[in-house]
Design a protein around this motif. Structure first.
Motif, mmCIF file in Angstrom:
data_model
loop_
_atom_site.group_PDB
_atom_site.id
_atom_site.type_symbol
_atom_site.label_atom_id
_atom_site.label_comp_id
_atom_site.label_asym_id
_atom_site.label_seq_id
_atom_site.Cartn_x
_atom_site.Cartn_y
_atom_site.Cartn_z
ATOM 1 N N PHE A 172 0.818 -1.213 0.000
ATOM 2 C CA PHE A 172 0.000 0.000 0.000
ATOM 3 C C PHE A 172 0.850 1.261 0.000
ATOM 4 C CE2 PHE A 172 -3.115 -3.110 1.098
ATOM 5 C CZ PHE A 172 -4.301 -2.607 0.595
ATOM 6 N N SER A 173 2.079 1.153 0.477
ATOM 7 C CA SER A 173 2.963 2.315 0.482
ATOM 8 C C SER A 173 3.380 2.702 -0.928
ATOM 9 C CB SER A 173 4.208 2.017 1.332
ATOM 10 O OG SER A 173 3.848 1.824 2.685
ATOM 11 N N GLU A 174 3.253 1.781 -1.864
ATOM 12 C CA GLU A 174 3.660 2.046 -3.240
ATOM 13 C C GLU A 174 2.545 2.648 -4.079
ATOM 14 O OE1 GLU A 174 4.991 -1.744 -4.568
ATOM 15 O OE2 GLU A 174 6.625 -1.874 -3.113
ATOM 16 N N LEU A 175 1.349 2.766 -3.500
ATOM 17 C CA LEU A 175 0.227 3.320 -4.249
ATOM 18 C C LEU A 175 0.324 4.838 -4.304
ATOM 19 C CD1 LEU A 175 -2.756 1.234 -2.817
ATOM 20 C CD2 LEU A 175 -1.786 1.064 -5.110
ATOM 21 N N GLY A 176 0.053 5.396 -5.457
ATOM 22 C CA GLY A 176 0.052 6.845 -5.590
ATOM 23 C C GLY A 176 -1.331 7.449 -5.458
ATOM 24 N N GLU A 177 -2.317 6.614 -5.163
ATOM 25 C CA GLU A 177 -3.697 7.083 -5.091
ATOM 26 C C GLU A 177 -3.896 8.032 -3.910
ATOM 27 O OE1 GLU A 177 -6.127 6.435 -7.197
ATOM 28 O OE2 GLU A 177 -5.027 5.019 -8.442
ATOM 29 N N ASP A 178 -4.763 9.024 -4.125
ATOM 30 C CA ASP A 178 -5.125 9.956 -3.065
ATOM 31 C C ASP A 178 -6.452 9.480 -2.473
ATOM 32 O OD1 ASP A 178 -4.951 12.141 -1.428
ATOM 33 O OD2 ASP A 178 -5.863 13.522 -2.860
#
Length: 292
Positions: A124-130
């Motif tokens: 989840f740390s690699e997700l760029g989603e806001d």
């Protein structure tokens, strides 16, 4: 120089992203309506204008896709095997909610090691989603995935109903999280009750024991009533929040969602593995910068 520039750009991107409130929903005992609470809490938050993701963390016996009538082509088992990235498996769910599906009937997924569970959390740390909130629907019981996901969240909701096995198992879960994993706060959702008074009485049964024996603060999050419309929504494979928005159950979930607005938003890393760790770390560094 290119690598340093990329890292700097990544850090600036993290600073622009809001902190994510991560709520783990657990129960100890199965069959108490935990997944229904997860689905409808996520939906209620989304209907209030929040960007919400819902993680099916019952890794080997997933059922959120069934509850919502979804047919995922890939799930977390494919992410762990390296066949795809986490962002590749995300599905649109109820209005405003995106679903991260798990596997069903895959034995290995039901008994992941601590390292593998850590890999899921780190992904989840690699997700760029806001996004504003991640709801984590854990498995029943007190296995490794349940305890690791609960510890990695910022809030733990324990769903309980008024029967001896549910109360006993809920307290056992809270005790393990407190004594073995250092969780300092949990919130109780009393499910399938006849009244608000019954819900609060159920919470007090657990709180009396936890206050005496555990170094943990236990809060009352709210209650969800017995409601025929819940059963009908399940048959329609839809959250009661959207299927029957005027029902008593939908009103209860809306109240629970409003209560969530008062819960703390993470402001920094806590020194152990957690969801969206890099964003929390940036928050910690920003706080230090302000302080200095």
């Amino acid at each position: 120089m290119l690598e340093e520039g990329g890292q700097a750009a990544g850090l600036r991107n993290l600073r622009r992203q809001r902190p994510v409130q991560v709520v783990a929903v657990a129960s100890g005992k199965g069959g108490v309506g935990k997944t229904n609470v997860s689905v409808n809490l996520a939906t209620a938050r989304a209907l209030s204008g929040k960007k919400v993701w819902l993680l099916d963390a019952d890794l080997g016996l997933a059922n959120i896709d069934v509850l919502l009538g979804l047919n995922p082509r890939q799930n977390l088992s494919h992410v762990l095997s390296g066949e795809c990235e986490l962002g590749d498996i995300v599905l649109p769910g109820p209005p405003g909610v995106r679903i991260i599906p798990a596997a069903s009937g895959v034995q290995h997924m039901a008994s992941l090691s601590a390292t593998e569970c850590g890999g899921v959390i780190h992904a989840f740390s690699e997700l760029g989603e806001d996004l504003d909130m991640l709801v984590v629907d854990t498995a029943a019981g007190i296995n490794t995935s349940v305890t690791m996901f609960a510890r990695a969240a910022h809030e733990v909701l324990v769903v309980v109903c008024d029967e001896p096995a549910s109360i006993t198992d809920a307290y056992a879960l809270i005790k393990v999280l407190s004594r073995d994993y250092g969780v300092q706060r949990a919130r109780v959702v009393a499910n399938m009750v006849r009244s608000e008074a019954e819900g609060r009485a159920l919470y007090r049964k657990i709180a009396r024991v936890s206050d005496r024996y555990l170094d943990l603060t236990l809060h009352y999050a709210g209650c969800v009533p017995h409601d025929e419309f819940l059963r009908r929504a399940l048959q329609q494979q839809e959250p009661v929040m959207t299927a029957f928005p005027s029902s008593r159950a939908a009103s209860a979930f809306k109240k629970l969602s409003e209560h969530a607005d008062t819960w703390d938003v993470p402001t920094g890393a806590r020194g152990h593995l957690e969801f969206f760790f890099e964003r929390a770390l940036v928050g910690t560094e920003s706080s230090r910068g302000v302080a200095s």
